[in-house]
Design a protein around this motif. Structure first.
Motif, PDB file in Angstrom:
ATOM      1  N   THR A 214       3.301  -0.977   4.970  1.00 11.49           N
ATOM      2  CA  THR A 214       4.722  -0.807   4.677  1.00 11.49           C
ATOM      3  C   THR A 214       5.046   0.650   4.403  1.00 11.49           C
ATOM      4  O   THR A 214       4.161   1.467   4.113  1.00 11.49           O
ATOM      5  CB  THR A 214       5.138  -1.623   3.433  1.00 11.49           C
ATOM      6  N   LEU A 215       6.330   0.967   4.510  1.00 15.89           N
ATOM      7  CA  LEU A 215       6.786   2.293   4.107  1.00 15.89           C
ATOM      8  C   LEU A 215       6.730   2.392   2.595  1.00 15.89           C
ATOM      9  O   LEU A 215       7.035   1.437   1.892  1.00 15.89           O
ATOM     10  CB  LEU A 215       8.231   2.530   4.570  1.00 15.89           C
ATOM     11  N   GLU A 216       6.349   3.544   2.086  1.00 23.20           N
ATOM     12  CA  GLU A 216       6.236   3.761   0.653  1.00 23.20           C
ATOM     13  C   GLU A 216       7.128   4.918   0.238  1.00 23.20           C
ATOM     14  O   GLU A 216       7.241   5.913   0.943  1.00 23.20           O
ATOM     15  CB  GLU A 216       4.781   4.087   0.274  1.00 23.20           C
ATOM     16  N   SER A 217       7.735   4.807  -0.925  1.00 23.29           N
ATOM     17  CA  SER A 217       8.529   5.882  -1.490  1.00 23.29           C
ATOM     18  C   SER A 217       7.572   6.942  -2.039  1.00 23.29           C
ATOM     19  O   SER A 217       6.601   6.610  -2.724  1.00 23.29           O
ATOM     20  CB  SER A 217       9.424   5.321  -2.593  1.00 23.29           C
TER      21      SER A 217
ATOM     22  N   ASP B 214      15.331  10.881   2.983  1.00 20.88           N
ATOM     23  CA  ASP B 214      16.586  10.177   2.670  1.00 20.88           C
ATOM     24  C   ASP B 214      17.782  11.071   2.913  1.00 20.88           C
ATOM     25  O   ASP B 214      17.833  12.199   2.747  1.00 20.88           O
ATOM     26  CB  ASP B 214      16.587   9.713   1.222  1.00 20.88           C
TER      27      ASP B 214
ATOM     28  N   LYS C  80      10.680   8.261   2.270  1.00 15.93           N
ATOM     29  CA  LYS C  80       9.752   7.169   2.580  1.00 15.93           C
ATOM     30  C   LYS C  80       8.688   7.716   3.531  1.00 15.93           C
ATOM     31  O   LYS C  80       8.981   8.554   4.386  1.00 15.93           O
ATOM     32  CB  LYS C  80      10.474   6.007   3.263  1.00 15.93           C
TER      33      LYS C  80
ATOM     34  N   LYS D 192       4.995   6.649   5.893  1.00 10.39           N
ATOM     35  CA  LYS D 192       4.067   5.661   6.452  1.00 10.39           C
ATOM     36  C   LYS D 192       2.698   6.297   6.414  1.00 10.39           C
ATOM     37  O   LYS D 192       2.455   7.339   7.019  1.00 10.39           O
ATOM     38  CB  LYS D 192       4.461   5.318   7.900  1.00 10.39           C
TER      39      LYS D 192
END
Length: 52
Positions: free
Chosen positions: A10-13, A52, A2, A4
């Motif tokens: 928002t956090l993005e993948s 992750d 993730k 920023k």
């Protein structure tokens, strides 16, 4: 992972993007990749990375 990105709330993948020499040049959002969009955000725009 993730990320920023500046200007995003928002956090993005995303995934790392490398050039042909193997140098890290930025990140590409997973949602863009799924849509066939090849936009790369340079590391200067990435505020935080959460692996992750």
């Amino acid at each position: 992972m993730k990320v920023k990105i500046k200007g995003f709330c928002t956090l993005e993948s995303a995934k790392y993007v490398f050039d042909n020499s193997g140098n890290l040049i930025g990140v590409r959002l997973d949602v863009d990749s799924e849509r066939g969009i090849r936009k790369v955000f340079p590391l200067e725009l990435v505020e935080d990375i959460y692996d992750d």
